[in-house]
Design a protein around this motif. Structure first.
Motif, PDB file in Angstrom:
ATOM      1  N   THR A 108       0.840  -1.191   0.000  1.00  0.00           N
ATOM      2  CA  THR A 108       0.000   0.000   0.000  1.00  0.00           C
ATOM      3  C   THR A 108       0.878   1.244   0.000  1.00  0.00           C
ATOM      4  O   THR A 108       1.981   1.229   0.530  1.00  0.00           O
ATOM      5  CB  THR A 108      -0.996  -0.006   1.182  1.00  0.00           C
ATOM      6  OG1 THR A 108      -2.060   0.901   0.918  1.00  0.00           O
ATOM      7  CG2 THR A 108      -0.326   0.350   2.502  1.00  0.00           C
ATOM      8  N   HIS A 113      -5.442   0.978  -0.404  1.00  0.00           N
ATOM      9  CA  HIS A 113      -5.537  -0.419  -0.816  1.00  0.00           C
ATOM     10  C   HIS A 113      -5.330  -1.350   0.389  1.00  0.00           C
ATOM     11  O   HIS A 113      -5.976  -2.396   0.492  1.00  0.00           O
ATOM     12  CB  HIS A 113      -4.520  -0.726  -1.919  1.00  0.00           C
ATOM     13  CG  HIS A 113      -4.480  -2.174  -2.308  1.00  0.00           C
ATOM     14  ND1 HIS A 113      -5.611  -2.868  -2.700  1.00  0.00           N
ATOM     15  CD2 HIS A 113      -3.452  -3.084  -2.327  1.00  0.00           C
ATOM     16  CE1 HIS A 113      -5.274  -4.124  -2.957  1.00  0.00           C
ATOM     17  NE2 HIS A 113      -3.980  -4.283  -2.739  1.00  0.00           N
ATOM     18  N   GLY A 114      -4.450  -0.957   1.299  1.00  0.00           N
ATOM     19  CA  GLY A 114      -4.234  -1.749   2.511  1.00  0.00           C
ATOM     20  C   GLY A 114      -5.497  -1.839   3.353  1.00  0.00           C
ATOM     21  O   GLY A 114      -5.845  -2.906   3.881  1.00  0.00           O
TER      22      GLY A 114
END
Ligand SMILES: *Cc1c(COP(=O)(O)O)cnc(C)c1O
Length: 392
Positions: A108, A113-114
Protein backbone atom coordinates in the motif's frame (compact mmCIF):
# COMPACT_ATOMS: atom_id res chain seq x y z
CA UNK A 1 -0.63 -22.24 -19.63
CA UNK A 2 1.02 -18.81 -19.56
CA UNK A 3 -0.10 -16.83 -22.56
CA UNK A 4 1.86 -13.67 -22.95
CA UNK A 5 -0.63 -11.29 -21.45
CA UNK A 6 0.39 -8.57 -23.89
CA UNK A 7 -1.38 -5.37 -24.88
CA UNK A 8 0.39 -4.65 -28.14
CA UNK A 9 4.03 -4.70 -27.08
CA UNK A 10 3.19 -3.77 -23.47
CA UNK A 11 2.55 -6.00 -20.47
CA UNK A 12 4.02 -9.48 -20.34
CA UNK A 13 5.94 -11.15 -17.53
CA UNK A 14 9.32 -9.86 -16.38
CA UNK A 15 9.89 -11.57 -13.03
CA UNK A 16 12.37 -13.90 -11.35
CA UNK A 17 11.85 -17.48 -12.51
CA UNK A 18 10.81 -18.53 -9.00
CA UNK A 19 7.57 -16.59 -9.39
CA UNK A 20 6.46 -18.21 -12.64
CA UNK A 21 4.68 -21.20 -11.04
CA UNK A 22 2.65 -18.87 -8.80
CA UNK A 23 1.65 -16.69 -11.75
CA UNK A 24 0.65 -19.79 -13.73
CA UNK A 25 -1.43 -21.11 -10.85
CA UNK A 26 -3.12 -17.72 -10.49
CA UNK A 27 -3.82 -17.44 -14.19
CA UNK A 28 -5.44 -20.84 -14.46
CA UNK A 29 -7.53 -20.24 -11.31
CA UNK A 30 -8.67 -16.88 -12.65
CA UNK A 31 -9.79 -18.36 -15.97
CA UNK A 32 -11.48 -21.20 -14.13
CA UNK A 33 -13.48 -18.99 -11.75
CA UNK A 34 -14.17 -15.83 -13.69
CA UNK A 35 -17.24 -17.38 -15.36
CA UNK A 36 -17.95 -19.85 -12.55
CA UNK A 37 -21.57 -19.74 -11.30
CA UNK A 38 -21.02 -20.19 -7.57
CA UNK A 39 -17.97 -17.90 -7.47
CA UNK A 40 -19.82 -15.09 -9.23
CA UNK A 41 -22.91 -15.54 -7.11
CA UNK A 42 -20.84 -15.20 -3.96
CA UNK A 43 -18.87 -12.24 -5.32
CA UNK A 44 -22.05 -10.53 -6.39
CA UNK A 45 -23.47 -11.00 -2.89
CA UNK A 46 -20.45 -9.36 -1.25
CA UNK A 47 -20.36 -6.54 -3.83
CA UNK A 48 -23.96 -5.72 -2.99
CA UNK A 49 -24.27 -6.45 0.70
CA UNK A 50 -20.74 -5.74 1.94
CA UNK A 51 -19.52 -3.05 -0.45
CA UNK A 52 -22.77 -1.30 -1.45
CA UNK A 53 -23.12 -1.91 -5.20
CA UNK A 54 -24.57 -0.87 -7.54
CA UNK A 55 -23.38 2.70 -7.10
CA UNK A 56 -25.56 5.52 -8.46
CA UNK A 57 -24.87 7.42 -11.67
CA UNK A 58 -25.73 10.82 -10.25
CA UNK A 59 -26.79 13.79 -12.38
CA UNK A 60 -24.82 16.79 -11.07
CA UNK A 61 -27.51 19.35 -11.83
CA UNK A 62 -25.85 22.44 -10.34
CA UNK A 63 -22.54 21.93 -12.13
CA UNK A 64 -24.38 21.01 -15.33
CA UNK A 65 -26.22 24.32 -15.20
CA UNK A 66 -23.09 26.28 -14.38
CA UNK A 67 -21.00 24.69 -17.13
CA UNK A 68 -23.63 24.22 -19.85
CA UNK A 69 -23.14 20.46 -20.19
CA UNK A 70 -24.89 17.37 -18.85
CA UNK A 71 -22.58 16.10 -16.12
CA UNK A 72 -22.97 12.70 -14.47
CA UNK A 73 -20.90 11.27 -11.62
CA UNK A 74 -20.32 7.53 -11.17
CA UNK A 75 -20.43 7.34 -7.39
CA UNK A 76 -17.67 4.89 -6.46
CA UNK A 77 -17.02 7.24 -3.54
CA UNK A 78 -20.07 5.72 -1.83
CA UNK A 79 -18.55 2.25 -1.58
CA UNK A 80 -17.41 0.64 1.68
CA UNK A 81 -13.89 1.83 2.64
CA UNK A 82 -14.40 4.91 0.49
CA UNK A 83 -13.24 4.07 -3.02
CA UNK A 84 -13.39 1.69 -5.98
CA UNK A 85 -10.51 -0.39 -4.56
CA UNK A 86 -12.93 -2.70 -2.73
CA UNK A 87 -14.24 -4.08 -6.09
CA UNK A 88 -10.84 -5.61 -6.75
CA UNK A 89 -9.96 -6.64 -3.19
CA UNK A 90 -13.26 -8.53 -2.88
CA UNK A 91 -12.71 -10.24 -6.23
CA UNK A 92 -9.12 -11.26 -5.57
CA UNK A 93 -9.78 -12.11 -1.91
CA UNK A 94 -12.52 -14.51 -2.92
CA UNK A 95 -10.38 -15.93 -5.73
CA UNK A 96 -7.62 -16.62 -3.17
CA UNK A 97 -10.12 -18.41 -0.96
CA UNK A 98 -11.34 -20.56 -3.86
CA UNK A 99 -7.69 -21.35 -4.63
CA UNK A 100 -7.29 -22.64 -1.07
CA UNK A 101 -4.85 -19.90 -0.04
CA UNK A 102 -4.69 -19.16 3.68
CA UNK A 103 -3.03 -15.75 3.78
CA UNK A 104 -3.19 -12.44 1.89
CA UNK A 105 -0.35 -10.00 1.38
CA UNK A 106 -0.64 -6.56 -0.19
CA UNK A 107 1.35 -3.41 -0.83
CA UNK A 108 0.00 0.00 0.00
CA UNK A 109 1.08 3.58 -0.67
CA UNK A 110 -1.05 5.94 1.37
CA UNK A 111 -3.03 3.05 2.81
CA UNK A 112 -6.24 2.95 0.77
CA UNK A 113 -5.54 -0.42 -0.82
CA UNK A 114 -4.23 -1.75 2.51
CA UNK A 115 -7.46 -0.71 4.24
CA UNK A 116 -9.63 -2.35 1.58
CA UNK A 117 -7.55 -5.55 1.80
CA UNK A 118 -7.66 -5.55 5.61
CA UNK A 119 -11.45 -5.22 5.52
CA UNK A 120 -11.82 -8.12 3.07
CA UNK A 121 -9.32 -10.23 5.03
CA UNK A 122 -11.29 -9.70 8.25
CA UNK A 123 -14.55 -10.55 6.49
CA UNK A 124 -13.19 -13.69 4.78
CA UNK A 125 -11.21 -14.65 7.93
CA UNK A 126 -7.84 -14.60 6.18
CA UNK A 127 -4.79 -13.05 7.89
CA UNK A 128 -3.40 -10.02 6.03
CA UNK A 129 0.16 -8.65 5.96
CA UNK A 130 0.52 -5.23 4.34
CA UNK A 131 3.88 -3.93 3.13
CA UNK A 132 4.16 -0.18 3.46
CA UNK A 133 7.12 2.16 3.00
CA UNK A 134 8.47 3.53 6.30
CA UNK A 135 8.14 7.02 4.86
CA UNK A 136 4.46 6.43 4.07
CA UNK A 137 3.82 4.92 7.51
CA UNK A 138 5.11 8.13 9.05
CA UNK A 139 2.84 10.26 6.82
CA UNK A 140 -0.27 8.08 7.19
CA UNK A 141 -0.46 7.01 10.83
CA UNK A 142 -4.25 7.03 10.94
CA UNK A 143 -4.46 4.64 7.98
CA UNK A 144 -1.96 2.31 9.66
CA UNK A 145 -4.28 2.23 12.66
CA UNK A 146 -7.26 1.54 10.39
CA UNK A 147 -5.53 -1.50 8.92
CA UNK A 148 -4.41 -2.74 12.34
CA UNK A 149 -7.84 -2.42 13.92
CA UNK A 150 -9.14 -4.76 11.21
CA UNK A 151 -6.49 -7.26 12.24
CA UNK A 152 -3.90 -6.64 9.50
CA UNK A 153 -0.20 -6.50 10.24
CA UNK A 154 1.57 -3.51 8.69
CA UNK A 155 5.20 -4.27 7.84
CA UNK A 156 7.48 -1.25 7.35
CA UNK A 157 9.75 -1.24 4.29
CA UNK A 158 13.05 0.54 4.78
CA UNK A 159 14.65 -0.01 1.39
CA UNK A 160 15.01 2.51 -1.46
CA UNK A 161 12.84 5.58 -1.20
CA UNK A 162 10.77 3.81 1.52
CA UNK A 163 7.56 4.35 -0.46
CA UNK A 164 5.11 2.41 -2.63
CA UNK A 165 7.46 1.04 -5.26
CA UNK A 166 9.73 -0.41 -2.55
CA UNK A 167 6.69 -1.90 -0.79
CA UNK A 168 5.74 -3.71 -4.02
CA UNK A 169 9.26 -5.13 -4.33
CA UNK A 170 9.14 -6.38 -0.75
CA UNK A 171 5.69 -7.93 -1.18
CA UNK A 172 6.98 -9.82 -4.26
CA UNK A 173 9.88 -11.14 -2.19
CA UNK A 174 7.49 -12.38 0.51
CA UNK A 175 5.37 -14.04 -2.15
CA UNK A 176 8.35 -15.89 -3.64
CA UNK A 177 9.05 -17.46 -0.23
CA UNK A 178 5.42 -18.29 0.58
CA UNK A 179 3.87 -19.25 -2.74
CA UNK A 180 2.12 -22.35 -1.35
CA UNK A 181 -0.31 -20.71 1.04
CA UNK A 182 -0.20 -16.99 0.16
CA UNK A 183 -1.98 -14.80 -2.40
CA UNK A 184 -0.41 -11.47 -3.33
CA UNK A 185 -3.34 -9.10 -3.74
CA UNK A 186 -2.13 -6.33 -6.07
CA UNK A 187 -4.14 -3.12 -5.86
CA UNK A 188 -4.12 -1.77 -9.41
CA UNK A 189 -3.82 -2.84 -13.05
CA UNK A 190 -0.04 -3.13 -12.74
CA UNK A 191 2.42 -5.99 -12.20
CA UNK A 192 3.14 -9.03 -14.37
CA UNK A 193 0.47 -10.90 -16.31
CA UNK A 194 -2.15 -12.00 -15.22
CA UNK A 195 -2.60 -9.11 -12.73
CA UNK A 196 -3.51 -6.31 -15.17
CA UNK A 197 -6.18 -8.58 -16.67
CA UNK A 198 -7.50 -9.77 -13.29
CA UNK A 199 -7.77 -6.29 -11.79
CA UNK A 200 -9.45 -4.96 -14.94
CA UNK A 201 -11.95 -7.82 -14.80
CA UNK A 202 -12.95 -7.06 -11.21
CA UNK A 203 -13.15 -3.30 -11.87
CA UNK A 204 -15.10 -3.63 -15.12
CA UNK A 205 -18.31 -3.72 -13.06
CA UNK A 206 -17.99 0.10 -12.96
CA UNK A 207 -18.28 0.38 -16.73
CA UNK A 208 -21.02 -2.24 -17.06
CA UNK A 209 -23.23 -0.47 -14.53
CA UNK A 210 -22.47 2.94 -16.01
CA UNK A 211 -23.47 1.88 -19.51
CA UNK A 212 -26.79 0.48 -18.37
CA UNK A 213 -27.50 3.52 -16.19
CA UNK A 214 -26.71 6.16 -18.82
CA UNK A 215 -28.85 4.33 -21.39
CA UNK A 216 -31.72 4.28 -18.89
CA UNK A 217 -31.33 7.98 -18.08
CA UNK A 218 -30.43 9.47 -21.46
CA UNK A 219 -31.42 6.82 -23.99
CA UNK A 220 -28.00 7.16 -25.60
CA UNK A 221 -24.29 6.85 -24.85
CA UNK A 222 -22.39 9.83 -23.39
CA UNK A 223 -20.05 11.99 -25.47
CA UNK A 224 -17.13 11.68 -23.08
CA UNK A 225 -15.95 9.76 -20.01
CA UNK A 226 -13.10 10.88 -17.78
CA UNK A 227 -11.28 9.22 -14.89
CA UNK A 228 -8.07 9.78 -12.96
CA UNK A 229 -5.11 7.47 -13.62
CA UNK A 230 -2.67 6.28 -10.97
CA UNK A 231 -1.94 2.62 -11.69
CA UNK A 232 -5.00 2.74 -13.91
CA UNK A 233 -7.68 0.54 -12.32
CA UNK A 234 -10.67 2.85 -11.83
CA UNK A 235 -10.16 4.31 -15.31
CA UNK A 236 -9.84 0.96 -17.10
CA UNK A 237 -12.83 -0.22 -15.06
CA UNK A 238 -15.12 2.46 -16.45
CA UNK A 239 -13.51 2.68 -19.94
CA UNK A 240 -13.69 -1.07 -20.58
CA UNK A 241 -17.42 -1.07 -21.41
CA UNK A 242 -17.03 1.76 -23.94
CA UNK A 243 -13.83 0.90 -25.83
CA UNK A 244 -15.75 -0.26 -28.92
CA UNK A 245 -18.16 2.70 -28.83
CA UNK A 246 -18.00 6.16 -30.26
CA UNK A 247 -17.30 7.75 -26.86
CA UNK A 248 -14.36 10.00 -26.09
CA UNK A 249 -12.26 8.49 -23.26
CA UNK A 250 -9.89 10.67 -21.25
CA UNK A 251 -7.45 9.61 -18.52
CA UNK A 252 -6.28 12.31 -16.11
CA UNK A 253 -2.85 11.97 -14.52
CA UNK A 254 -1.32 13.71 -11.54
CA UNK A 255 0.48 16.73 -12.97
CA UNK A 256 2.01 17.62 -9.58
CA UNK A 257 3.96 20.86 -9.84
CA UNK A 258 3.60 20.90 -13.63
CA UNK A 259 4.86 18.79 -16.52
CA UNK A 260 7.85 21.09 -17.01
CA UNK A 261 8.98 20.39 -13.45
CA UNK A 262 10.41 17.01 -12.51
CA UNK A 263 7.78 16.66 -9.81
CA UNK A 264 4.72 14.93 -11.21
CA UNK A 265 3.13 11.50 -11.64
CA UNK A 266 2.25 11.89 -15.32
CA UNK A 267 3.66 8.60 -16.56
CA UNK A 268 1.67 8.47 -19.80
CA UNK A 269 2.14 12.14 -20.68
CA UNK A 270 5.86 12.20 -19.93
CA UNK A 271 7.19 8.67 -19.39
CA UNK A 272 9.20 6.39 -21.64
CA UNK A 273 9.01 2.66 -22.28
CA UNK A 274 10.58 0.51 -19.59
CA UNK A 275 10.06 -2.29 -17.10
CA UNK A 276 8.71 -1.79 -13.61
CA UNK A 277 7.19 -4.36 -11.25
CA UNK A 278 7.17 -7.19 -13.73
CA UNK A 279 5.72 -5.65 -16.87
CA UNK A 280 6.65 -3.47 -19.83
CA UNK A 281 4.87 -0.13 -19.85
CA UNK A 282 5.51 3.58 -19.70
CA UNK A 283 7.58 4.54 -16.65
CA UNK A 284 9.21 7.65 -15.23
CA UNK A 285 12.92 6.90 -15.48
CA UNK A 286 16.18 8.68 -16.07
CA UNK A 287 18.31 7.95 -19.13
CA UNK A 288 20.07 5.10 -17.30
CA UNK A 289 16.74 3.42 -16.62
CA UNK A 290 16.68 4.31 -12.91
CA UNK A 291 13.09 4.77 -11.75
CA UNK A 292 12.37 8.35 -10.72
CA UNK A 293 10.25 9.42 -7.78
CA UNK A 294 6.78 10.53 -8.72
CA UNK A 295 5.01 13.43 -7.06
CA UNK A 296 1.34 14.27 -6.67
CA UNK A 297 -0.72 15.95 -4.00
CA UNK A 298 -2.85 12.80 -4.06
CA UNK A 299 -1.10 9.66 -2.87
CA UNK A 300 -3.07 7.44 -5.26
CA UNK A 301 -1.61 9.18 -8.32
CA UNK A 302 1.91 9.30 -6.95
CA UNK A 303 3.35 6.27 -8.80
CA UNK A 304 6.15 6.24 -11.43
CA UNK A 305 4.53 3.46 -13.49
CA UNK A 306 1.14 2.76 -15.06
CA UNK A 307 -0.84 -0.28 -16.18
CA UNK A 308 0.40 -1.69 -19.52
CA UNK A 309 -3.02 -1.59 -21.16
CA UNK A 310 -3.06 2.20 -20.81
CA UNK A 311 0.28 2.47 -22.61
CA UNK A 312 -1.30 0.47 -25.41
CA UNK A 313 -4.53 2.50 -25.48
CA UNK A 314 -2.44 5.64 -25.71
CA UNK A 315 -0.29 4.22 -28.48
CA UNK A 316 -3.27 3.27 -30.65
CA UNK A 317 -4.89 6.63 -29.92
CA UNK A 318 -8.05 5.20 -28.34
CA UNK A 319 -7.70 7.06 -25.02
CA UNK A 320 -6.38 10.57 -24.57
CA UNK A 321 -4.24 11.24 -21.50
CA UNK A 322 -3.88 14.65 -19.89
CA UNK A 323 -2.48 15.98 -16.62
CA UNK A 324 -3.91 18.22 -13.92
CA UNK A 325 -1.59 20.02 -11.49
CA UNK A 326 -1.87 19.98 -7.68
CA UNK A 327 -3.44 23.48 -7.46
CA UNK A 328 -5.92 22.64 -10.23
CA UNK A 329 -6.91 19.45 -8.39
CA UNK A 330 -7.46 21.40 -5.21
CA UNK A 331 -9.78 23.68 -7.16
CA UNK A 332 -11.67 20.61 -8.42
CA UNK A 333 -11.99 19.44 -4.82
CA UNK A 334 -13.55 22.79 -3.84
CA UNK A 335 -15.74 23.00 -6.93
CA UNK A 336 -17.53 19.67 -6.42
CA UNK A 337 -17.88 20.23 -2.66
CA UNK A 338 -19.35 23.68 -3.11
CA UNK A 339 -21.70 23.08 -6.04
CA UNK A 340 -22.84 19.52 -5.36
CA UNK A 341 -22.16 18.87 -1.67
CA UNK A 342 -19.86 15.98 -2.61
CA UNK A 343 -16.25 15.99 -1.41
CA UNK A 344 -14.15 14.00 -3.87
CA UNK A 345 -10.89 12.24 -3.04
CA UNK A 346 -7.97 14.36 -4.24
CA UNK A 347 -7.34 11.69 -6.89
CA UNK A 348 -10.89 12.01 -8.25
CA UNK A 349 -10.63 15.81 -7.99
CA UNK A 350 -8.13 15.65 -10.86
CA UNK A 351 -10.86 14.24 -13.13
CA UNK A 352 -13.31 16.88 -11.87
CA UNK A 353 -10.81 19.66 -12.60
CA UNK A 354 -10.25 18.38 -16.12
CA UNK A 355 -14.01 18.05 -16.65
CA UNK A 356 -14.38 21.75 -15.88
CA UNK A 357 -11.69 22.68 -18.43
CA UNK A 358 -13.28 20.41 -21.01
CA UNK A 359 -16.83 21.67 -20.45
CA UNK A 360 -15.68 25.27 -20.83
CA UNK A 361 -14.41 24.74 -24.38
CA UNK A 362 -16.97 26.14 -26.84
CA UNK A 363 -16.87 23.01 -29.01
CA UNK A 364 -17.97 20.88 -26.03
CA UNK A 365 -21.05 22.90 -25.12
CA UNK A 366 -24.10 20.78 -24.35
CA UNK A 367 -22.19 17.48 -24.32
CA UNK A 368 -22.99 14.62 -21.94
CA UNK A 369 -19.98 13.90 -19.74
CA UNK A 370 -19.46 11.15 -17.16
CA UNK A 371 -16.78 11.53 -14.49
CA UNK A 372 -15.76 8.46 -12.51
CA UNK A 373 -15.73 9.63 -8.91
CA UNK A 374 -13.23 7.01 -7.73
CA UNK A 375 -13.30 7.88 -4.03
CA UNK A 376 -14.45 10.22 -1.29
CA UNK A 377 -12.50 13.06 0.22
CA UNK A 378 -12.74 12.34 3.95
CA UNK A 379 -9.22 10.89 3.96
CA UNK A 380 -7.88 14.13 2.46
CA UNK A 381 -9.55 16.70 4.72
CA UNK A 382 -6.49 17.48 6.85
CA UNK A 383 -4.28 17.87 3.80
CA UNK A 384 -6.84 19.98 1.96
CA UNK A 385 -7.25 22.25 5.00
CA UNK A 386 -3.49 22.66 5.22
CA UNK A 387 -3.14 23.45 1.52
CA UNK A 388 -6.00 25.96 1.70
CA UNK A 389 -4.39 27.60 4.74
CA UNK A 390 -7.19 26.64 7.15
CA UNK A 391 -6.21 25.83 10.74
CA UNK A 392 -7.57 22.50 12.09
C1 LIG B 1 -5.86 4.33 -5.34
C2 LIG B 1 -6.79 5.37 -5.85
C3 LIG B 1 -6.72 5.87 -7.18
C4 LIG B 1 -5.64 5.48 -8.15
O1 LIG B 1 -5.61 4.15 -8.51
P1 LIG B 1 -6.08 3.60 -9.93
O2 LIG B 1 -5.62 2.20 -9.92
O3 LIG B 1 -5.45 4.43 -11.00
O4 LIG B 1 -7.56 3.71 -9.97
C5 LIG B 1 -7.67 6.79 -7.60
N1 LIG B 1 -8.63 7.23 -6.78
C6 LIG B 1 -8.74 6.79 -5.51
C7 LIG B 1 -9.83 7.33 -4.65
C8 LIG B 1 -7.84 5.85 -5.00
O5 LIG B 1 -7.94 5.43 -3.72
Amino acid sequence: MIKNGKFGKYGGIFVPELLIPALEELESAFFKYKDHGRFNKELDYYLREFAGRPTPLYFASNLSKKLGCKIYLKREDLLHTGAHKINNTLGQGLLAKYMGKKRLIAETGAGQHGIATAAVGAMLKMPVDVYMGAEDIERQKLNVFRMEISGAKVIPVNTGSKTLKDAINQAMRDWISNIEDTHYLIGSTVGPHPYPTIVKHFQSIIGKETKQQILEKEGELPDAIMACVGGGSNSIGIFSAFIEDNVELIGVEGGGKGLKSDEHGATLCKGTTGILHGSLSKVLQNKDGQIKEAHSVSAGLDYPGVGPEHSYLKEIGRVKYVAITDPEALRGFQLLSKYEGIMPALESAHAIAYMEKYAKKPENKGKTIIVNLSGRGDKDMFLAAKLLGVKT
